[in-house]
Scaffold this active site. Structure first.
Site, PDB file in Angstrom:
ATOM      1  N   MET A  78      -8.192 -12.618 -25.747  1.00  0.00           N
ATOM      2  CA  MET A  78      -6.962 -13.378 -25.462  1.00  0.00           C
ATOM      3  C   MET A  78      -5.755 -12.639 -26.053  1.00  0.00           C
ATOM      4  O   MET A  78      -5.854 -12.057 -27.134  1.00  0.00           O
ATOM      5  CB  MET A  78      -7.041 -14.766 -26.105  1.00  0.00           C
ATOM      6  CG  MET A  78      -8.268 -15.561 -25.717  1.00  0.00           C
ATOM      7  SD  MET A  78      -8.202 -17.231 -26.396  1.00  0.00           S
ATOM      8  CE  MET A  78      -9.880 -17.794 -26.089  1.00  0.00           C
ATOM      9  N   MET A  86      -8.930 -12.914 -20.886  1.00  0.00           N
ATOM     10  CA  MET A  86      -7.832 -13.886 -20.753  1.00  0.00           C
ATOM     11  C   MET A  86      -6.555 -13.200 -21.225  1.00  0.00           C
ATOM     12  O   MET A  86      -5.930 -13.584 -22.228  1.00  0.00           O
ATOM     13  CB  MET A  86      -8.150 -15.143 -21.574  1.00  0.00           C
ATOM     14  CG  MET A  86      -9.254 -15.978 -20.950  1.00  0.00           C
ATOM     15  SD  MET A  86      -9.938 -17.195 -22.076  1.00  0.00           S
ATOM     16  CE  MET A  86     -11.114 -16.174 -22.954  1.00  0.00           C
ATOM     17  N   ASP A 137     -18.141 -22.223 -18.392  1.00  0.00           N
ATOM     18  CA  ASP A 137     -17.624 -21.905 -19.729  1.00  0.00           C
ATOM     19  C   ASP A 137     -16.689 -23.010 -20.197  1.00  0.00           C
ATOM     20  O   ASP A 137     -15.667 -23.277 -19.555  1.00  0.00           O
ATOM     21  CB  ASP A 137     -16.869 -20.563 -19.644  1.00  0.00           C
ATOM     22  CG  ASP A 137     -16.338 -20.091 -20.990  1.00  0.00           C
ATOM     23  OD1 ASP A 137     -16.653 -20.701 -22.026  1.00  0.00           O
ATOM     24  OD2 ASP A 137     -15.593 -19.082 -20.976  1.00  0.00           O
ATOM     25  N   HIS A 186     -14.657 -11.736 -21.438  1.00  0.00           N
ATOM     26  CA  HIS A 186     -13.898 -12.740 -20.680  1.00  0.00           C
ATOM     27  C   HIS A 186     -12.427 -12.425 -20.920  1.00  0.00           C
ATOM     28  O   HIS A 186     -11.891 -12.702 -21.995  1.00  0.00           O
ATOM     29  CB  HIS A 186     -14.273 -14.148 -21.163  1.00  0.00           C
ATOM     30  CG  HIS A 186     -13.557 -15.232 -20.435  1.00  0.00           C
ATOM     31  ND1 HIS A 186     -13.709 -16.558 -20.767  1.00  0.00           N
ATOM     32  CD2 HIS A 186     -12.675 -15.212 -19.388  1.00  0.00           C
ATOM     33  CE1 HIS A 186     -12.962 -17.295 -19.962  1.00  0.00           C
ATOM     34  NE2 HIS A 186     -12.309 -16.496 -19.134  1.00  0.00           N
ATOM     35  N   MET A 197     -14.381 -22.228 -15.005  1.00  0.00           N
ATOM     36  CA  MET A 197     -13.964 -22.751 -16.313  1.00  0.00           C
ATOM     37  C   MET A 197     -14.084 -24.275 -16.293  1.00  0.00           C
ATOM     38  O   MET A 197     -13.561 -24.936 -15.398  1.00  0.00           O
ATOM     39  CB  MET A 197     -12.509 -22.359 -16.614  1.00  0.00           C
ATOM     40  CG  MET A 197     -12.290 -20.890 -16.920  1.00  0.00           C
ATOM     41  SD  MET A 197     -13.281 -20.265 -18.296  1.00  0.00           S
ATOM     42  CE  MET A 197     -12.662 -21.226 -19.685  1.00  0.00           C
ATOM     43  N   HIS A 220     -20.975 -13.412 -25.071  1.00  0.00           N
ATOM     44  CA  HIS A 220     -19.706 -13.649 -24.374  1.00  0.00           C
ATOM     45  C   HIS A 220     -18.561 -13.427 -25.369  1.00  0.00           C
ATOM     46  O   HIS A 220     -18.524 -14.044 -26.431  1.00  0.00           O
ATOM     47  CB  HIS A 220     -19.733 -15.085 -23.863  1.00  0.00           C
ATOM     48  CG  HIS A 220     -18.540 -15.511 -23.076  1.00  0.00           C
ATOM     49  ND1 HIS A 220     -18.450 -15.371 -21.703  1.00  0.00           N
ATOM     50  CD2 HIS A 220     -17.389 -16.115 -23.465  1.00  0.00           C
ATOM     51  CE1 HIS A 220     -17.308 -15.879 -21.280  1.00  0.00           C
ATOM     52  NE2 HIS A 220     -16.629 -16.333 -22.322  1.00  0.00           N
ATOM     53  N   SER A 244     -20.822 -17.696 -27.006  1.00  0.00           N
ATOM     54  CA  SER A 244     -19.460 -17.170 -27.145  1.00  0.00           C
ATOM     55  C   SER A 244     -19.124 -17.044 -28.625  1.00  0.00           C
ATOM     56  O   SER A 244     -19.150 -18.044 -29.355  1.00  0.00           O
ATOM     57  CB  SER A 244     -18.460 -18.125 -26.478  1.00  0.00           C
ATOM     58  OG  SER A 244     -17.162 -17.887 -26.996  1.00  0.00           O
ATOM     59  N   ASP A 302     -14.510 -13.472 -25.908  1.00  0.00           N
ATOM     60  CA  ASP A 302     -13.265 -14.009 -25.347  1.00  0.00           C
ATOM     61  C   ASP A 302     -12.078 -13.175 -25.820  1.00  0.00           C
ATOM     62  O   ASP A 302     -11.718 -13.185 -26.998  1.00  0.00           O
ATOM     63  CB  ASP A 302     -13.091 -15.466 -25.791  1.00  0.00           C
ATOM     64  CG  ASP A 302     -14.093 -16.371 -25.092  1.00  0.00           C
ATOM     65  OD1 ASP A 302     -14.092 -16.399 -23.852  1.00  0.00           O
ATOM     66  OD2 ASP A 302     -14.885 -17.028 -25.794  1.00  0.00           O
ATOM     67  N   GLY A 307      -8.488 -20.751 -23.505  1.00  0.00           N
ATOM     68  CA  GLY A 307      -7.611 -20.528 -24.658  1.00  0.00           C
ATOM     69  C   GLY A 307      -8.224 -20.925 -25.991  1.00  0.00           C
ATOM     70  O   GLY A 307      -7.911 -20.325 -27.007  1.00  0.00           O
ATOM     71  N   GLY A 329     -19.978 -21.912 -27.062  1.00  0.00           N
ATOM     72  CA  GLY A 329     -19.428 -21.421 -28.327  1.00  0.00           C
ATOM     73  C   GLY A 329     -19.736 -22.367 -29.465  1.00  0.00           C
ATOM     74  O   GLY A 329     -20.675 -22.154 -30.241  1.00  0.00           O
ATOM     75  N   SER A 330     -18.963 -23.450 -29.540  1.00  0.00           N
ATOM     76  CA  SER A 330     -19.085 -24.339 -30.698  1.00  0.00           C
ATOM     77  C   SER A 330     -20.430 -25.048 -30.766  1.00  0.00           C
ATOM     78  O   SER A 330     -20.894 -25.379 -31.855  1.00  0.00           O
ATOM     79  CB  SER A 330     -17.945 -25.358 -30.713  1.00  0.00           C
ATOM     80  OG  SER A 330     -17.848 -26.009 -29.469  1.00  0.00           O
TER      81      SER A 330
HETATM   82  C1  DX5 Z   1     -12.325 -20.776 -23.961  1.00  0.00           C
HETATM   83  C2  DX5 Z   1     -13.351 -19.698 -23.935  1.00  0.00           C
HETATM   84  C3  DX5 Z   1     -14.749 -20.128 -24.191  1.00  0.00           C
HETATM   85  C4  DX5 Z   1     -14.980 -20.783 -25.533  1.00  0.00           C
HETATM   86  C5  DX5 Z   1     -15.901 -21.920 -25.270  1.00  0.00           C
HETATM   87  O1  DX5 Z   1     -11.155 -20.281 -23.423  1.00  0.00           O
HETATM   88  O2  DX5 Z   1     -13.352 -19.033 -22.688  1.00  0.00           O
HETATM   89  O3  DX5 Z   1     -15.662 -19.057 -24.001  1.00  0.00           O
HETATM   90  O4  DX5 Z   1     -15.533 -19.965 -26.503  1.00  0.00           O
HETATM   91  O5  DX5 Z   1     -16.022 -22.655 -26.407  1.00  0.00           O
HETATM   92  P1  DX5 Z   1     -16.804 -24.027 -26.451  1.00  0.00           P
HETATM   93  O6  DX5 Z   1     -18.207 -23.738 -26.014  1.00  0.00           O
HETATM   94  O7  DX5 Z   1     -16.686 -24.450 -27.858  1.00  0.00           O
HETATM   95  O8  DX5 Z   1     -16.092 -24.955 -25.489  1.00  0.00           O
HETATM   96 ZN    ZN Z   2     -14.922 -17.581 -22.359  1.00  0.00          ZN
END
Ligand code: DX5
Ligand code: ZN
Length: 245
Positions: free
Chosen positions: A40, A71, A178, A69, A140, A36, A11, A38, A145, A200-201
């Site tokens: 928002m 949101m 996710d 994704h 999720m 991926h 992500s 995101d 977010g 992601g992180s």
């Molecule tokens: C959160 C996102 C995720 C986010 C995950 O709302 O949908 O895709 O990037 O990040 P990590 O892997 O750091 O939890």
């Molecule tokens: Zn996501």
């Protein structure tokens, strides 16, 4: 589950946006299966991220499938912009969508893969009617977010339940997770039945770089026998690492 078939979807939310193209190229070289993205809107979730222009830029630098994704409060309104920009698939939330079936059909009419996402507090039974129509389900494992939130452990039984529903109703459908996915939770979610992991992180924020981080995740996915030997689920990275010693 054949561990080789587990897909990784980095992500970009946690990527360095000043070097986005390079970060995505690194993820691609390291064997990412899709990217991926995101989206928002500050309304559906309390955060704002990116729109179609960034997807267009990404399309120019990677051959990987680009997964949106969504949101946002009105995903239908933006679908064609994102398709034009080069998106390959859309994950839309069950929450707040009164016409989910219509949204899914619109995505398919645009020739793209459609998936449905559910939040941690949402019952998996809401998926029952839409499952035959989708290519992916996203469970999720944090509240949507933000990146870098802790994994919510009581989503694990739900992943199992969704896995059973998929087997029964639409075995081709992917089961994606996710939020808070790292070396420990990758293992736990795969053991629960997930076959696509968004991270992601733990990929873009990791020490050692994207490639090393993705290798670590792959090793973790492939070592579920170590987990099973203990007969216990792990609740922390420390516990997991101790078991490896
Ligand atoms: C959160 C996102 C995720 C986010 C995950 O709302 O949908 O895709 O990037 O990040 P990590 O892997 O750091 O939890
Ligand atoms: Zn996501």
């Amino acid at each position: 589950m054949d561990k080789g078939s587990i897909k990784l979807a980095p992500s970009i939310l946690s990527a360095d946006f000043a070097h986005l193209g390079e970060q995505v190229a690194e993820a691609e070289r390291a064997g990412a299966d899709r990217i991926h993205v995101d989206i928002m809107d500050g309304h559906f979730v309390p955060n704002i991220t990116m729109g179609a222009p960034i997807v267009k830029s990404l399309r120019a630098v990677t051959g990987l499938p680009l997964e949106m994704h969504m949101m946002i409060s009105d995903p239908d309104f933006f679908l064609s912009d994102f398709v034009e920009a080069g998106s390959d698939s859309f994950l839309v939330h069950w929450e707040g969508n009164n016409n989910l079936h219509r949204t899914v059909q619109r995505i398919k009419a645009l020739g793209k893969r459609a998936g449905v996402a559910i939040n941690p507090a949402t019952q998996p039974t809401v998926l029952e009617e839409i499952l035959p129509d989708v290519d992916q389900v996203l469970v999720m494992t944090v509240n949507p977010g933000f990146g870098h939130q802790p994994f919510i452990h009581n989503t694990l039984p739900k992943i199992r339940r969704v896995g059973h529903m998929i087997e029964r109703i639409n075995p081709e459908c992917e089961l994606e997770v996710d939020g808070g996915i790292d070396e420990v939770t990758a293992q736990l979610t795969v053991d629960a039945g997930a076959n696509v992991l968004v991270a992601g992180s733990s990929i873009f924020g990791a020490s050692g770089g994207v490639c090393v981080a993705m290798q670590r995740l792959r090793v973790a996915i492939n070592s579920s026998r170590i987990i099973l030997r203990s007969g216990q689920p792990f609740h922390s990275k420390k516990e997991y690492l101790c078991n490896l010693e």
